[in-house]
Scaffold this motif. Structure first.
Motif, mmCIF file in Angstrom:
data_model
loop_
_atom_site.group_PDB
_atom_site.id
_atom_site.type_symbol
_atom_site.label_atom_id
_atom_site.label_comp_id
_atom_site.label_asym_id
_atom_site.label_seq_id
_atom_site.Cartn_x
_atom_site.Cartn_y
_atom_site.Cartn_z
ATOM 1 N N GLU A 120 23.980 96.041 19.320
ATOM 2 C CA GLU A 120 24.629 94.738 19.435
ATOM 3 C C GLU A 120 25.542 94.643 20.643
ATOM 4 N N GLY A 121 25.728 95.734 21.359
ATOM 5 C CA GLY A 121 26.415 95.614 22.632
ATOM 6 C C GLY A 121 25.646 94.700 23.565
ATOM 7 N N ASP A 122 24.316 94.801 23.525
ATOM 8 C CA ASP A 122 23.457 94.020 24.418
ATOM 9 C C ASP A 122 22.522 93.057 23.703
ATOM 10 N N VAL A 123 22.594 92.998 22.369
ATOM 11 C CA VAL A 123 21.683 92.138 21.610
ATOM 12 C C VAL A 123 22.504 91.308 20.629
ATOM 13 N N LEU A 124 22.546 90.001 20.840
ATOM 14 C CA LEU A 124 23.314 89.102 19.990
ATOM 15 C C LEU A 124 22.359 88.123 19.317
ATOM 16 N N THR A 125 22.456 88.029 17.999
ATOM 17 C CA THR A 125 21.557 87.188 17.220
ATOM 18 C C THR A 125 22.148 85.801 17.027
ATOM 19 N N PRO B 292 32.644 78.609 6.638
ATOM 20 C CA PRO B 292 32.463 79.855 7.387
ATOM 21 C C PRO B 292 31.278 80.643 6.843
ATOM 22 N N ARG B 293 30.599 81.314 7.729
ATOM 23 C CA ARG B 293 29.491 82.183 7.338
ATOM 24 C C ARG B 293 30.045 83.522 6.859
ATOM 25 N N HIS B 294 29.565 84.008 5.721
ATOM 26 C CA HIS B 294 30.040 85.296 5.224
ATOM 27 C C HIS B 294 29.461 86.426 6.071
ATOM 28 N N LEU B 295 30.298 87.383 6.444
ATOM 29 C CA LEU B 295 29.864 88.498 7.269
ATOM 30 C C LEU B 295 29.907 89.801 6.480
ATOM 31 N N ASP B 296 28.854 90.596 6.628
ATOM 32 C CA ASP B 296 28.812 91.958 6.114
ATOM 33 C C ASP B 296 28.907 92.861 7.342
ATOM 34 N N ILE B 297 29.937 93.685 7.383
ATOM 35 C CA ILE B 297 30.332 94.356 8.616
ATOM 36 C C ILE B 297 30.368 95.867 8.422
ATOM 37 N N LEU B 298 29.991 96.596 9.485
ATOM 38 C CA LEU B 298 30.149 98.050 9.523
ATOM 39 C C LEU B 298 31.133 98.408 10.630
ATOM 40 N N MET B 299 32.088 99.287 10.291
ATOM 41 C CA MET B 299 33.077 99.738 11.262
ATOM 42 C C MET B 299 33.231 101.258 11.156
ATOM 43 N N CYS B 300 33.792 101.853 12.196
ATOM 44 C CA CYS B 300 34.040 103.294 12.226
ATOM 45 C C CYS B 300 35.463 103.539 12.710
ATOM 46 N N LEU C 68 29.883 95.942 13.849
ATOM 47 C CA LEU C 68 28.439 95.751 13.765
ATOM 48 C C LEU C 68 28.144 94.857 12.563
ATOM 49 N N GLU C 69 27.435 93.758 12.796
ATOM 50 C CA GLU C 69 27.073 92.906 11.672
ATOM 51 C C GLU C 69 25.807 93.417 11.013
ATOM 52 N N LEU C 70 25.881 93.558 9.682
ATOM 53 C CA LEU C 70 24.737 94.018 8.897
ATOM 54 C C LEU C 70 24.037 92.780 8.353
#
Length: 271
Positions: free
Chosen positions: A124-129, A7-15, A267-269
């Motif tokens: 990231e609503g409209d931009v996916l990497t 698995p790829r490690h994810l750094d995430i931002l949440m509110c 949101l992925e950082l």
């Protein structure tokens, strides 16, 4: 088929959804006449965060701001790539205050370049990497001009897609990135040219049904193995299992009342 890659490690931002409410209607899913249970929304959000943490991902939290009920949908804050941030410029006045709130967080967190988009761009609503390429939608929220700004700012190719169904007002409601070779998407949300582009870029792309798309099954986060997704898309979960992924269903029913599920809250950082 899924490879044996870890698995790829994810750094995430949440509110947190502390101030969550449906006080206005800016997408087809919002209905101000339907009550929102904020306590339940907070429980669902906490379970989503705990799920990410159980999978070994890092979750950072931004302080919610009173008067910004949709700030919980952190994916819309901007695009973060290679340590740089393009903060969103929202279409609707009701959300425009989120730009300054998120920009302040990024600056305080030490990001080396934080800039606010000059044209409508909802992050990231409209931009996916996907690897070193960005898929960017043009529709009711993000403009085609935003695609050029993304490419210039980040220095990566940006592939434009067109959304044509108002129910899928953001790309992340109609398409999810599973890994660098695979996406799942709902064909009916896209123009014919965009469907052809997706199929050419991702042979063997997984097709979601309309029912699973409307259950926000595509509004999901994948680390290449685990897929954290709405529990209201059972057929899509089966398709993912058939392809070797591990779907993890979460209840996001309160947040869905405002048109967002797991991915919208995430949101992925990207370092």
């Amino acid at each position: 088929m899924l490879t044996a890659a870890p698995p790829r490690h994810l750094d995430i931002l949440m509110c947190p959804p502390t101030h969550f409410a449906v006080e206005y209607a800016i997408n087809p899913w919002m209905n101000t006449a339907v009550p929102v249970d904020v306590a339940r929304a907070e429980q669902q959000w906490e379970e989503l965060r705990a799920t990410y943490q159980r999978l070994g991902h890092d979750v950072r939290v931004v302080e919610p701001v009173p008067g910004l009920p949709d700030m919980v949908f952190a994916a819309n804050a901007g695009v973060v790539y290679d340590g740089r941030v393009l903060v969103s410029r929202f279409t609707h006045a009701e959300r425009q205050g989120e730009s300054a709130a998120y920009a302040a967080w990024f600056e305080a967190a030490g990001y080396r370049e934080v800039r606010t988009a000059t044209v409508r761009n909802e992050g990231e609503g409209d931009v996916l990497t996907v690897g070193r390429v960005m898929l960017a939608a043009a529709g009711t929220r993000t403009t085609r001009e935003a695609h050029a700004e993304l490419a210039a700012f980040f220095g990566v190719p940006v592939i434009g897609l067109e959304l044509v169904d108002p129910r899928f007002y953001h790309l992340d409601t109609a398409l999810m990135v599973l890994d660098e070779q695979t996406v799942a998407y709902y064909p009916g949300a896209f123009s014919a040219a965009s469907r052809a582009a997706i199929e050419q870029l991702f042979p063997g792309a997984i097709h979601a049904t309309e029912e699973d798309a409307c259950g926000f099954g595509l509004n999901a986060m994948s680390d290449g193995v685990h897929v954290v997704m709405s529990d209201r898309a059972p057929r899509l979960a089966e398709r993912l299992q058939e392809r070797g992924y591990e779907p993890i269903g979460v209840d996001m029913s309160e947040l869905v009342k405002a048109g967002g599920s797991a991915k919208c809250c995430t949101l992925e950082l990207r370092a």
